[in-house]
Design an enzyme around this catalytic site. Sequence first.
Site, PDB file in Angstrom:
ATOM      1  N   HIS A 147       0.821  -1.225   0.000  1.00  0.00           N
ATOM      2  CA  HIS A 147       0.000   0.000   0.000  1.00  0.00           C
ATOM      3  C   HIS A 147       0.853   1.272   0.000  1.00  0.00           C
ATOM      4  O   HIS A 147       0.327   2.362  -0.231  1.00  0.00           O
ATOM      5  CB  HIS A 147      -0.944   0.024   1.200  1.00  0.00           C
ATOM      6  CG  HIS A 147      -1.979  -1.056   1.177  1.00  0.00           C
ATOM      7  ND1 HIS A 147      -2.804  -1.262   0.093  1.00  0.00           N
ATOM      8  CD2 HIS A 147      -2.320  -2.013   2.093  1.00  0.00           C
ATOM      9  CE1 HIS A 147      -3.602  -2.290   0.344  1.00  0.00           C
ATOM     10  NE2 HIS A 147      -3.325  -2.767   1.544  1.00  0.00           N
ATOM     11  N   ASP A 181      -2.576 -10.313  -2.611  1.00  0.00           N
ATOM     12  CA  ASP A 181      -3.238  -9.863  -1.384  1.00  0.00           C
ATOM     13  C   ASP A 181      -4.687  -9.505  -1.749  1.00  0.00           C
ATOM     14  O   ASP A 181      -4.952  -9.084  -2.875  1.00  0.00           O
ATOM     15  CB  ASP A 181      -2.492  -8.632  -0.854  1.00  0.00           C
ATOM     16  CG  ASP A 181      -2.913  -8.194   0.537  1.00  0.00           C
ATOM     17  OD1 ASP A 181      -2.156  -8.448   1.490  1.00  0.00           O
ATOM     18  OD2 ASP A 181      -3.995  -7.572   0.668  1.00  0.00           O
ATOM     19  N   HIS A 183      -6.317  -7.039  -0.840  1.00  0.00           N
ATOM     20  CA  HIS A 183      -6.411  -5.587  -1.024  1.00  0.00           C
ATOM     21  C   HIS A 183      -5.573  -5.163  -2.229  1.00  0.00           C
ATOM     22  O   HIS A 183      -4.443  -5.637  -2.397  1.00  0.00           O
ATOM     23  CB  HIS A 183      -5.930  -4.880   0.241  1.00  0.00           C
ATOM     24  CG  HIS A 183      -6.650  -5.317   1.480  1.00  0.00           C
ATOM     25  ND1 HIS A 183      -6.063  -6.103   2.454  1.00  0.00           N
ATOM     26  CD2 HIS A 183      -7.932  -5.104   1.878  1.00  0.00           C
ATOM     27  CE1 HIS A 183      -6.942  -6.345   3.412  1.00  0.00           C
ATOM     28  NE2 HIS A 183      -8.084  -5.757   3.083  1.00  0.00           N
ATOM     29  N   ASP A 270      -4.775 -12.745   3.079  1.00  0.00           N
ATOM     30  CA  ASP A 270      -6.076 -12.282   3.579  1.00  0.00           C
ATOM     31  C   ASP A 270      -7.207 -12.626   2.615  1.00  0.00           C
ATOM     32  O   ASP A 270      -8.352 -12.216   2.808  1.00  0.00           O
ATOM     33  CB  ASP A 270      -6.048 -10.776   3.922  1.00  0.00           C
ATOM     34  CG  ASP A 270      -5.177  -9.963   2.984  1.00  0.00           C
ATOM     35  OD1 ASP A 270      -4.898 -10.448   1.875  1.00  0.00           O
ATOM     36  OD2 ASP A 270      -4.794  -8.835   3.367  1.00  0.00           O
TER      37      ASP A 270
HETATM   38  C1  SP5 Z   1      -1.217  -5.035   3.980  1.00  0.00           C
HETATM   39  C2  SP5 Z   1      -2.707  -5.100   4.220  1.00  0.00           C
HETATM   40  O1  SP5 Z   1      -3.295  -6.160   4.089  1.00  0.00           O
HETATM   41  N1  SP5 Z   1      -3.309  -3.989   4.646  1.00  0.00           N
HETATM   42  C3  SP5 Z   1      -4.721  -3.952   4.860  1.00  0.00           C
HETATM   43  C4  SP5 Z   1      -5.252  -2.760   5.560  1.00  0.00           C
HETATM   44  C5  SP5 Z   1      -6.738  -2.838   5.692  1.00  0.00           C
HETATM   45  N2  SP5 Z   1      -7.305  -1.833   6.529  1.00  0.00           N
HETATM   46  C6  SP5 Z   1      -8.675  -1.460   6.287  1.00  0.00           C
HETATM   47  C7  SP5 Z   1      -9.675  -2.354   6.761  1.00  0.00           C
HETATM   48  C8  SP5 Z   1     -11.086  -1.986   6.403  1.00  0.00           C
HETATM   49  C9  SP5 Z   1     -11.962  -2.757   7.303  1.00  0.00           C
HETATM   50  N3  SP5 Z   1     -13.254  -3.094   6.830  1.00  0.00           N
HETATM   51  C10 SP5 Z   1     -13.397  -4.530   6.683  1.00  0.00           C
HETATM   52  C11 SP5 Z   1     -14.693  -5.087   7.119  1.00  0.00           C
HETATM   53  C12 SP5 Z   1     -14.584  -6.603   6.952  1.00  0.00           C
HETATM   54  N4  SP5 Z   1     -15.613  -7.296   7.632  1.00  0.00           N
HETATM   55 ZN    ZN Z   2      -4.266  -7.041   2.528  1.00  0.00          ZN
END
Ligand code: SP5
Ligand code: ZN
Length: 337
Positions: A147, A181, A183, A270
Site C-alpha cells: 500500500h 493480497d 487488497h 487475507d
Molecule cells: C497489507 C494489508 O493487508 N493492509 C490492509 C489494511 C486494511 N485496513 C482497512 C480495513 C477496512 C476494514 N473493513 C473490513 C470489514 C470486513 N468485515
Molecule cells: Zn491485505
Amino acid sequence: MPPHEFYDGALVPPFESAARADIIDAALAQAGYHDQHAPQTVPHAILTRVHTPEYLEYLQHIYPQWCAAGGDAAAVIPSTLAVRWMQRYSPHPLATPGYFAFDLSAPIVEGTWAASLDSAGMAYSAAQYLCDGGRLAYARCRPPGHHAGSDMCGGYCYLNNAAIAAETLTSRYRVAILDIDIHHGNGTQQIFAERADVFFASIHGHPHECYPYYMGFADETGIGAGQGTTLNLPLAFGCDDATYLATVDHALARIQHWGATALVISAGFDTFAGDPLGGFRLSQACYTQIGQRCARLGMPIVVIQEGGYAVAELGSNVVALLGGLTASTTAPDCVIG
Ligand code: SP5
Ligand code: ZN
C-alpha cells in the site's frame, strides 16, 4: 507497536501484529526451510528509485519531531489528511503526517523506521539472491509494503517491499509483479504506473466493496509510457478457489505474453476464508495450487510477504504456497528474515 487501529469507526487492537511474523517463522522452521539469510541493507540508490527523498526523510525523522510539537507519544497518527483540493505541503510536524499518508492505518512509533528498513532489506536480499542466479526466495517482510506509494504510507505499509524487490531485479531481469493480497496493491501500482519496464498485475476484492476503495478498477491499465503494463483483476467478495485460480491463470498468461523473465509475488493471505479483513473464501490448498501455477512459468520468483490476518493459519498458508512453488522445481530454496 501502536496502541490501536481505527477499524470502520471503532478503536481495536492492531490486526498487523508481531504474532504474524512469529507464526510464519515457526511454520517455516517446522517445514524444514532452514536456509535462512539475514537481511542486507537496501542501497540508498534503490530506496530513492522507489520513494521520494522527502518521504524517506519524513519517515526517518518524524517521530521525535511529532512528540516535541505536542503530538501524542503513543504514535504519529494524522487527524487531517491532504486530499483532492487541499494538497499544499506544510512543514509543521503535526501536519506532515497527513501529507505523507492516505489513511490512519500506518501509525509511526519510535521503531517504525528501523522495522521498515529491515523489512525492505529482506525484500532486497531476496531479489539479490535471484540476481546472483537463485531461483526462488521468500522474504518474510513485516511491516508489509504494497500500500505504500512513492510518497505515502497507509494500510500498515511504509516502504514498498515488492517495489524494492522489483527495482532490484531490473538490473538483470524483465520484471513482473503479481499481487495476490485481497487488497489492491495501490502503492505498487502508483510507483510503476508510468513505467514500461515493470508489469504490475493485481487480483483483489472489487474496490466497490473492498479497501482501499478508490483504486484498482479494471480500466486502470497504466499511464503514458506505462500504458498496458498495469492489469487489475477485481473479484467480488465470496470468491472461491475455482474462480480465483482461473483469474490467476489469466494474470499469468498476460505476464508471460508480456515477456517477463522474473516474477515478484506480493503474497497476501487475507484471501483466506475467514480472514477478519477479507471477504474471499480461499482454502489452504488453493495457495499450493497458486504456487504450482506460478512455478510452471519456469522463471525465478521472489515471494514478498504482505497481509494475512487469520493468524492461526497464516504460517501454514505461507508453507502451502511455498510448497506449490517448489513442487515442480529442484532448485534450492532460500528464506530471508
Ligand atoms: C497489507 C494489508 O493487508 N493492509 C490492509 C489494511 C486494511 N485496513 C482497512 C480495513 C477496512 C476494514 N473493513 C473490513 C470489514 C470486513 N468485515
Ligand atoms: Zn491485505
